[in-house]
Design an enzyme around this catalytic site. Sequence first.
Site, mmCIF file in Angstrom:
data_model
loop_
_atom_site.group_PDB
_atom_site.id
_atom_site.type_symbol
_atom_site.label_atom_id
_atom_site.label_comp_id
_atom_site.label_asym_id
_atom_site.label_seq_id
_atom_site.Cartn_x
_atom_site.Cartn_y
_atom_site.Cartn_z
ATOM 1 C CD GLU A 1 4.072 1.549 7.138
ATOM 2 O OE1 GLU A 1 4.767 2.131 7.682
ATOM 3 O OE2 GLU A 1 4.181 2.208 6.135
ATOM 4 C CG ASP B 1 -0.340 0.216 1.972
ATOM 5 O OD1 ASP B 1 0.970 -0.603 2.827
ATOM 6 O OD2 ASP B 1 -0.633 1.044 3.094
#
Length: 461
Positions: free
Chosen positions: A164, A100
């Site tokens: 994250e 991500d």
Amino acid sequence: MDTSPTHRPDPAALATTVASLQPRAKAELAELVAFKSVADEAQFPKSECEAAAAWVASALRTEGFEDVALLDTPDGTQSVYGILPGPAGAPTVLLYAHYDVQPPLDEAAWISPPFELTERDGRWYGRGAADCKGGFIMHLTALRALKEHGGIPVTVKMIVEGSEEQGTGGLERYAEAHPELLTADTIVIGDAGNFRLGLPTVTATLRGMTLVRVQVDTLEGNLHSGMFGGAAPDALAALIRILDSLRAQDGSTTVDGLEADGVWEGLQYPEEDFRKDAKVLDGVSLIGSGTVADRLWARPAVTVLGIDCPPVVGATPSVHAGARALISLRVPPGMDAAEATKLLTAHLESAAPWDARVSVERVGQGQPFQADTESPAYASMAEAMQVAYPGEEMQTAGMGGSIPLCNTLASLYPETEILLIGLSEPEAQIHAVNESVSPEELERLSLAEALFLVNYARSKA
């Protein structure tokens, strides 16, 4: 083929192989960067993250990983897991990255499209190129090189996180519920970076963080500023007063009850280098006191990330009934993030002028981290980096950012050694527009990681 833990491939030949793998690394990084994998459905479709996760899973299967799985974590995102068995009796190394990314911010400010890997001036530009899609490609390149030189001498577990950057803790909660999944002798977190380009660095400390949303309300609805301004309490003005109370005159963070006088004893960050790396405008002063390293790695730092208020264009002459802001507080090792959240909340509530109503909502939280730099894994990495970066010795630095998973892993596996390396050196401009990765850094760190796995296997034999 010799896959024993004591087998040591020729470093020069291994370096040649890593170099030959760079075109493939670039092509795959371009494919991965193309996914708009921002783990926030309010900004990009969830399908983008799901497609990126599927791509990562496919890459692991292609490399021979077993038990490859898309883990549905409690925050609604997917982390990707797989295991590559090594020789009997070999240690287990967990490799970490995340797919991500941060949102691209102002896409018009990018010189090239943020989700299109573009080579320019010797660097590869694109969102996630360094943080941290490039970290996953680094892991793959290291493993591929070892396969061509006697095989991989350790058992490798790979975990690639899907949220994250959002700090919503999906993988942390999943790991706590399934503690056997990520057990390893050592963990290499590929989400940090060298202190500067070409200087091999492991990150020994991370600041923790707390993220809160503060809402200020004063009226039932907006009022005409001509008819009511001067007596009616303005929520936006109250919010500005509250936010200003979080900093001293010199810019130091001042949250009531939170110590802010820590000292960093290790590698220092010259002010002139920091000004250049941060692109501080001529004549503008830095904020805070103490050394730059003190401010970045040993002290708390508050940042106002956003404010909900009318834009200048189209603004009406109104006294505002409500306003809110998103606030980040970074806390250094030695501080408890939960306690810092309580102190920040109390400060925001007590700083409200005119008895304005204040509500504070915790959005995210992660504890700070401090590694054991005297462990065998660090010795193995130091030896590897000295080969990958001829003439340079490995440095140990702090990092002002947060990787909440590190503390979760340290708590779950207190005997496990944790190292942090990665591609996010200052020129990478992670989280900003025009993020990029140095192909030379990707090549060197891929080689360093391959050599580390060899060295670490020998140290445990």
